[in-house]
Design an enzyme around this catalytic site. Structure first.
Site, PDB file in Angstrom:
ATOM      1  N   GLU A   1      41.643  42.421  45.531  1.00  0.00           N
ATOM      2  CA  GLU A   1      42.717  43.139  46.247  1.00  0.00           C
ATOM      3  C   GLU A   1      42.496  44.654  46.153  1.00  0.00           C
ATOM      4  OE1 GLU A   1      44.786  42.629  48.882  1.00  0.00           O
ATOM      5  OE2 GLU A   1      44.856  40.659  47.965  1.00  0.00           O
TER       6      GLU A   1
HETATM    7  C1  LIG Z   1      37.587  35.615  41.826  1.00  0.00           C
HETATM    8  C2  LIG Z   1      37.640  36.388  43.102  1.00  0.00           C
HETATM    9  C3  LIG Z   1      38.602  36.066  44.051  1.00  0.00           C
HETATM   10  C4  LIG Z   1      38.631  36.740  45.260  1.00  0.00           C
HETATM   11  N1  LIG Z   1      39.512  36.349  46.241  1.00  0.00           N
HETATM   12  C5  LIG Z   1      39.378  36.857  47.497  1.00  0.00           C
HETATM   13  C6  LIG Z   1      40.105  36.303  48.589  1.00  0.00           C
HETATM   14  O1  LIG Z   1      40.915  35.379  48.432  1.00  0.00           O
HETATM   15  N2  LIG Z   1      39.875  36.809  49.830  1.00  0.00           N
HETATM   16  C7  LIG Z   1      38.996  37.818  50.054  1.00  0.00           C
HETATM   17  O2  LIG Z   1      38.827  38.204  51.203  1.00  0.00           O
HETATM   18  N3  LIG Z   1      38.294  38.375  49.040  1.00  0.00           N
HETATM   19  C8  LIG Z   1      38.463  37.912  47.772  1.00  0.00           C
HETATM   20  N4  LIG Z   1      37.729  38.439  46.738  1.00  0.00           N
HETATM   21  C9  LIG Z   1      36.842  39.566  46.993  1.00  0.00           C
HETATM   22  C10 LIG Z   1      37.329  40.867  46.362  1.00  0.00           C
HETATM   23  O3  LIG Z   1      38.434  41.368  47.036  1.00  0.00           O
HETATM   24  C11 LIG Z   1      36.122  41.839  46.348  1.00  0.00           C
HETATM   25  O4  LIG Z   1      35.206  41.339  45.376  1.00  0.00           O
HETATM   26  C12 LIG Z   1      36.528  43.257  46.023  1.00  0.00           C
HETATM   27  O5  LIG Z   1      37.284  43.816  47.075  1.00  0.00           O
HETATM   28  C13 LIG Z   1      35.311  44.162  45.765  1.00  0.00           C
HETATM   29  O6  LIG Z   1      34.348  44.006  46.753  1.00  0.00           O
HETATM   30  P1  LIG Z   1      32.825  43.720  46.328  1.00  0.00           P
HETATM   31  O7  LIG Z   1      32.835  42.589  45.398  1.00  0.00           O
HETATM   32  O8  LIG Z   1      32.011  43.607  47.552  1.00  0.00           O
HETATM   33  O9  LIG Z   1      32.389  44.985  45.505  1.00  0.00           O
HETATM   34  P2  LIG Z   1      31.805  46.339  46.119  1.00  0.00           P
HETATM   35  O10 LIG Z   1      32.634  46.776  47.272  1.00  0.00           O
HETATM   36  O11 LIG Z   1      30.350  46.191  46.312  1.00  0.00           O
HETATM   37  O12 LIG Z   1      32.082  47.345  44.913  1.00  0.00           O
HETATM   38  C14 LIG Z   1      31.173  47.519  43.804  1.00  0.00           C
HETATM   39  C15 LIG Z   1      31.618  48.747  43.026  1.00  0.00           C
HETATM   40  O13 LIG Z   1      31.549  49.901  43.882  1.00  0.00           O
HETATM   41  C16 LIG Z   1      32.785  50.569  43.898  1.00  0.00           C
HETATM   42  N5  LIG Z   1      33.041  51.119  45.234  1.00  0.00           N
HETATM   43  C17 LIG Z   1      32.758  50.563  46.433  1.00  0.00           C
HETATM   44  N6  LIG Z   1      33.165  51.376  47.409  1.00  0.00           N
HETATM   45  C18 LIG Z   1      33.745  52.448  46.840  1.00  0.00           C
HETATM   46  C19 LIG Z   1      34.372  53.628  47.318  1.00  0.00           C
HETATM   47  N7  LIG Z   1      34.537  53.863  48.626  1.00  0.00           N
HETATM   48  N8  LIG Z   1      34.847  54.515  46.419  1.00  0.00           N
HETATM   49  C20 LIG Z   1      34.720  54.294  45.091  1.00  0.00           C
HETATM   50  N9  LIG Z   1      34.142  53.194  44.582  1.00  0.00           N
HETATM   51  C21 LIG Z   1      33.668  52.285  45.443  1.00  0.00           C
HETATM   52  C22 LIG Z   1      33.831  49.508  43.526  1.00  0.00           C
HETATM   53  O14 LIG Z   1      34.995  50.094  42.968  1.00  0.00           O
HETATM   54  C23 LIG Z   1      33.062  48.660  42.526  1.00  0.00           C
HETATM   55  O15 LIG Z   1      33.160  49.220  41.255  1.00  0.00           O
HETATM   56  C24 LIG Z   1      37.719  37.801  45.500  1.00  0.00           C
HETATM   57  C25 LIG Z   1      36.774  38.141  44.514  1.00  0.00           C
HETATM   58  C26 LIG Z   1      36.715  37.436  43.354  1.00  0.00           C
HETATM   59  C27 LIG Z   1      35.634  37.787  42.353  1.00  0.00           C
END
Ligand SMILES: Cc1cc2nc3c(=O)[nH]c(=O)nc-3n(C[C@H](O)[C@H](O)[C@H](O)COP(=O)(O)OP(=O)(O)OC[C@H]3O[C@@H](n4cnc5c(N)ncnc54)[C@H](O)[C@@H]3O)c2cc1C
Length: 600
Positions: free
Chosen positions: A442
């Site tokens: 989220e």
């Molecule tokens: C158990 C679990 C349940 C989930 N449930 C859902 C769900 O029901 N529906 C759904 O759609 N998604 C879901 N997600 C996905 C979740 O919302 C994402 O994992 C999350 O938004 C982060 O995206 P990412 O994993 O691609 O990380 P990335 O976006 O790759 O981020 C990696 C790192 O980079 C940082 N970062 C990236 N961009 C920026 C920026 N602009 N400024 C500063 N820092 C930044 C982040 O803070 C993080 O530390 C779930 C994930 C998990 C693990």
């Protein structure tokens, strides 16, 4: 073994004294939320949490959800029955629209109930939580036909819902979403693509799952302005409401995770066999905008996940500390015998830290929930706008700070257990592992903090931030003027922390425009500073109310004295961190950026 007990007296105190349930119950539409109704609902929820959900939590962790060869997903033993009971009791529709079968109660009253589900079994509650998000999306912008077709069965819990945003290349950056939605000329679309990390994307609770999916239509503009929102049911629904054919959407696999093992996190494939039938929600290309309106509540709920988990971790730590005998505590006249570890000063420090964080963030969250109710139901437009500005400012703090603090609190829970904390059978380690996801999904803490410095602070040149800081300063001044030494100490410390907050706001507002990278490097410390001081603000208010009631001979004096002692501990032992955070914000941004990427 520790058993979850809902902290009902504390919840009632925060609801009534800090968040103003009586005022919320006077808002049009919320007349049923009387203190008596609230007390009855909380008691019933507490029973369900203690008797049904809490014992299943450890089962869920050990067994986890499993994907079977036929593509179905089996949840851990007892979860399906618990879900059916949860729906029969009407918990899912507590604050949902009565037009679709909900009970229409305020968010403020739903918040402690939600806290109990998170405390007793977070992995279980993720299913209702995601369903509530999907309900809100359809209710917000869906056509009347979509609402009638899906909402009654979702509000009752007969069908569950999911939110499908994330794709392998699109996590924090949803502009990169690639799932395609092709119009069929009859008002429907066919969807093609893959979504990952979908919570409860597949399970065995219900016969149908209603997926809310972000996708792009063929002529959509690039980036965030070309994303639309679709309803894609697992099983198509006929016009008479009966179930039709299986839709072209399936769960390809589920993830192996650090925590929340009972919650299936699915990889979903859309359209491998000709296209998944979907219905657009609202207008094409406005999907992300709708999603952001809904996200307020979803982010608030994840903040409450933080509070719920650390309340449970605290209760478990207290139970263990009373039971475990080790050594002779310094300065206690325990004779020759060893004493329970709760008598050691360092254990007291850890338990007080856990308690102070829990009480402070619970109070901040409930006060924010009351603002959300006022923002939507207050009869006066200016009051609605004022409450909305406050709630929108606080939500990244509730989400970001509560969940970050959850890492520390659940870790302290392990530490209080010593070696047994590292051993799974005590349950302390599960809270630590389960809490870890809350700072990520989220929107990560970094994303919450960017929102806080940008849209919430710099966009109005710091006006909302300064107005809230002014309210906190007023409470600090009132406390400082009291005769009671504890209240004076709390007030003096809170005033110093407000000064730190003001210096941070004064730095962030111009830096956001002219030193954007340094401002972003300081964004998380800024969010933490706000969380810490907002927590001190609400605990300061609690202490003043407790002192008033004690002086009047009203209420449970042990409970009230503990409120003052906890607020004083927070003020004297935790709030001083505000000066370090302010220093890091105003001077640390450039330092964080000093190395080039190649130098790491
Ligand atoms: C158990 C679990 C349940 C989930 N449930 C859902 C769900 O029901 N529906 C759904 O759609 N998604 C879901 N997600 C996905 C979740 O919302 C994402 O994992 C999350 O938004 C982060 O995206 P990412 O994993 O691609 O990380 P990335 O976006 O790759 O981020 C990696 C790192 O980079 C940082 N970062 C990236 N961009 C920026 C920026 N602009 N400024 C500063 N820092 C930044 C982040 O803070 C993080 O530390 C779930 C994930 C998990 C693990």
């Amino acid at each position: 073994m520790s058993q979850y007990r809902a902290p009902l007296a504390e919840m009632q105190f925060v609801l009534n004294e800090l968040a103003g349930l009586e005022q919320v119950a006077q808002l049009p539409g919320y007349e049923d939320a009387t203190p008596d109704t609230a007390a009855a609902i909380l008691e019933e929820a507490a029973k369900f949490a203690t008797d049904v959900l809490d014992p299943l939590n450890i089962v869920g962790d050990r067994v986890g959800s499993k994907r079977l060869d036929d593509g179905t997903v089996q949840t851990p033993p007892g979860f399906k029955q618990a879900y059916e009971q949860y729906c029969e009791n009407g918990w899912l529709g507590l604050n949902k629209n009565p037009d679709f079968g909900g009970q229409g109660l305020p968010q403020l009253l739903a918040t402690p109930v939600e806290e109990m589900w998170h405390s007793s079994n977070l992995a279980f509650d993720l299913c209702p939580l995601l369903t509530q998000g999907a309900i809100e999306a359809i209710e917000l912008r869906g056509t009347e036909e979509l609402k009638q077709k899906f909402l009654p069965n979702m509000v009752s819990g007969k069908w569950t819902g999911t939110m499908n945003l994330t794709e392998p290349q699109a996590g924090s950056d949803l502009a990169a979403v690639r799932t395609r939605a092709v119009p069929q000329g009859d008002g429907t679309y066919k969807l093609f693509g893959q979504k990952i990390f979908i919570t409860y994307g597949e399970h065995d609770y219900t016969e149908n799952i209603i997926h809310l999916v972000l996708a792009r239509t063929p002529d959509a503009p690039a980036g965030v302005k070309g994303i639309s929102l679709f309803v894609v049911p697992k099983v198509l629904v006929n016009d008479d409401g009966s179930l039709g054919e299986r839709n072209d959407v399936r769960c390809v696999s589920i993830e192996h995770k650090l925590g929340i093992h009972a919650s299936p996190t699915a990889v979903m494939a859309y359209g491998d066999h000709g296209g998944a039938v979907g219905y657009v929600v609202g207008e094409e290309n406005r999907g992300l905008e709708y999603m952001f309106i809904m996200m307020n509540l979803a982010r608030f709920s994840v903040g409450m996940e933080g509070v719920g988990i650390y309340e449970r971790a605290y209760q478990r730590a207290v139970a263990y500390a009373r039971d475990r005998v080790q050594g002779k505590p310094v300065g206690l006249d325990s004779g020759a015998s060893n004493a329970p570890i709760i008598e050691h000063p360092d254990i007291r420090r850890m338990l007080m830290t856990m308690r102070a964080h829990t009480e402070s963030m619970r109070a901040v969250a409930y006060v924010t929930a009351a603002a959300l109710d006022n923002a939507h139901h207050h009869p006066d437009a200016a009051a609605r706008a004022r409450h909305l500005a406050f709630a929108e400012f606080m939500i990244p703090i509730v989400k970001g700070y509560s969940t970050e603090v959850g890492q520390e609190v659940t870790s302290l829970g392990v530490q209080v257990h010593g070696g047994m904390g590292f051993i799974e059978e005590t349950g302390a380690a599960q809270h630590f592992r389960d809490a870890r996801i809350t700072t990520i999904y989220e929107g990560t803490t970094g994303i919450q903090a960017n929102d806080l410095i940008g849209r919430k602070t710099a966009r109005d040149s710091g006006a909302t931030a300064r107005a809230i800081a002014g309210d906190i300063a007023k409470v600090a001044a009132e406390l400082s003027a009291q005769g009671d030494a504890s209240l004076r100490a709390i007030g003096t410390r809170l005033a110093a922390s407000v000064a730190d907050l003001r210096s941070a706001i004064d730095w962030i507002v111009p830096a956001y425009g002219n030193a954007a990278r340094a401002a972003q490097a300081s964004a998380v410390p800024y969010l933490k500073l706000w969380g810490l001081v907002a927590g001190g603000w609400q605990l300061g208010r609690s202490a003043a109310i407790a002192a008033r009631d004690l002086a009047a001979g009203k209420g449970d004096s042990d409970f009230l004295k503990a409120k003052i002692a906890t607020a004083r501990f927070h003020a004297e032992c935790l709030l001083p961190q505000s000066s370090g955070l302010a220093q890091a914000i105003t001077h640390g941004g450039e330092a964080a950026l000093a190395l080039s990427a190649a130098q790491f």
